[in-house]
Scaffold this motif. Structure first.
Motif, short mmCIF file in Angstrom:
data_model
loop_
_atom_site.label_atom_id
_atom_site.label_comp_id
_atom_site.label_asym_id
_atom_site.label_seq_id
_atom_site.Cartn_x
_atom_site.Cartn_y
_atom_site.Cartn_z
N MET A 1 0.84 -1.18 0.00
CA MET A 1 0.00 0.00 0.00
C MET A 1 0.89 1.25 0.00
O MET A 1 1.82 1.37 0.77
N ILE A 2 0.60 2.17 -0.91
CA ILE A 2 1.36 3.42 -1.00
C ILE A 2 0.65 4.48 -0.17
O ILE A 2 -0.53 4.72 -0.33
N THR A 3 1.41 5.09 0.71
CA THR A 3 0.83 6.14 1.55
C THR A 3 0.82 7.46 0.79
O THR A 3 1.47 7.61 -0.24
N ALA A 4 0.12 8.43 1.32
CA ALA A 4 0.05 9.74 0.69
C ALA A 4 1.44 10.38 0.67
O ALA A 4 1.82 11.03 -0.29
N ALA A 5 2.20 10.18 1.74
CA ALA A 5 3.55 10.75 1.80
C ALA A 5 4.44 10.14 0.72
O ALA A 5 5.22 10.84 0.07
N ALA A 6 4.34 8.83 0.52
CA ALA A 6 5.14 8.17 -0.50
C ALA A 6 4.72 8.65 -1.89
O ALA A 6 5.56 8.85 -2.76
N SER A 7 3.44 8.85 -2.08
CA SER A 7 2.94 9.35 -3.35
C SER A 7 3.48 10.75 -3.64
O SER A 7 3.88 11.06 -4.75
N ARG A 8 3.48 11.60 -2.61
CA ARG A 8 4.02 12.95 -2.78
C ARG A 8 5.52 12.90 -3.07
O ARG A 8 6.03 13.67 -3.86
N ALA A 9 6.22 11.99 -2.41
CA ALA A 9 7.67 11.87 -2.63
C ALA A 9 7.94 11.46 -4.07
O ALA A 9 8.86 11.97 -4.70
N GLU A 10 7.14 10.56 -4.59
CA GLU A 10 7.32 10.14 -5.98
C GLU A 10 7.04 11.31 -6.92
O GLU A 10 7.78 11.54 -7.85
N SER A 11 6.01 12.06 -6.65
CA SER A 11 5.70 13.17 -7.53
C SER A 11 6.79 14.23 -7.45
O SER A 11 7.11 14.87 -8.44
N ARG A 12 7.38 14.42 -6.26
CA ARG A 12 8.51 15.36 -6.14
C ARG A 12 9.71 14.86 -6.92
O ARG A 12 10.39 15.63 -7.58
N ASP A 13 9.96 13.55 -6.84
CA ASP A 13 11.08 12.98 -7.59
C ASP A 13 10.84 13.11 -9.09
O ASP A 13 11.77 13.42 -9.84
N GLU A 14 9.61 12.88 -9.52
CA GLU A 14 9.28 13.02 -10.93
C GLU A 14 9.44 14.47 -11.38
O GLU A 14 9.96 14.74 -12.45
N GLU A 15 8.98 15.39 -10.54
CA GLU A 15 9.10 16.81 -10.86
C GLU A 15 10.57 17.20 -10.94
O GLU A 15 10.98 17.94 -11.85
N LEU A 16 11.39 16.72 -10.02
CA LEU A 16 12.81 17.02 -10.02
C LEU A 16 13.46 16.49 -11.30
O LEU A 16 14.25 17.20 -11.94
N ALA A 17 13.11 15.29 -11.70
CA ALA A 17 13.66 14.72 -12.93
C ALA A 17 13.22 15.54 -14.14
O ALA A 17 14.02 15.82 -15.04
N ARG A 18 11.97 15.96 -14.16
CA ARG A 18 11.46 16.77 -15.26
C ARG A 18 12.18 18.11 -15.32
O ARG A 18 12.59 18.57 -16.39
N LEU A 19 12.36 18.74 -14.17
CA LEU A 19 13.05 20.04 -14.12
C LEU A 19 14.51 19.92 -14.52
O LEU A 19 15.05 20.79 -15.21
#
Length: 52
Positions: A1-19
């Motif tokens: 199960m993915i928690t909300a915090a883990a989901s946010r961390a992934e989106s931050r990592d994805e955003e960092l990679a995109r930037l």
């Protein structure tokens, strides 16, 4: 199960990679523009010297 915090961390990592990718593209474009600018300056200097 993915928690909300883990989901946010992934989106931050994805955003960092995109930037980072965007930053790389922008740096490459800047180098191309600098080369073009330098060539235009040299051409302008050349043609200005011919007009004299």
């Amino acid at each position: 199960m993915i928690t909300a915090a883990a989901s946010r961390a992934e989106s931050r990592d994805e955003e960092l990679a995109r930037l980072r990718a965007e930053n790389g593209r922008l740096r490459k474009a800047e180098k191309e523009w600098e080369l073009e600018r330098d060539m235009l300056r040299k051409a302008a200097k050349y043609f200005a010297s011919m007009a004299v």
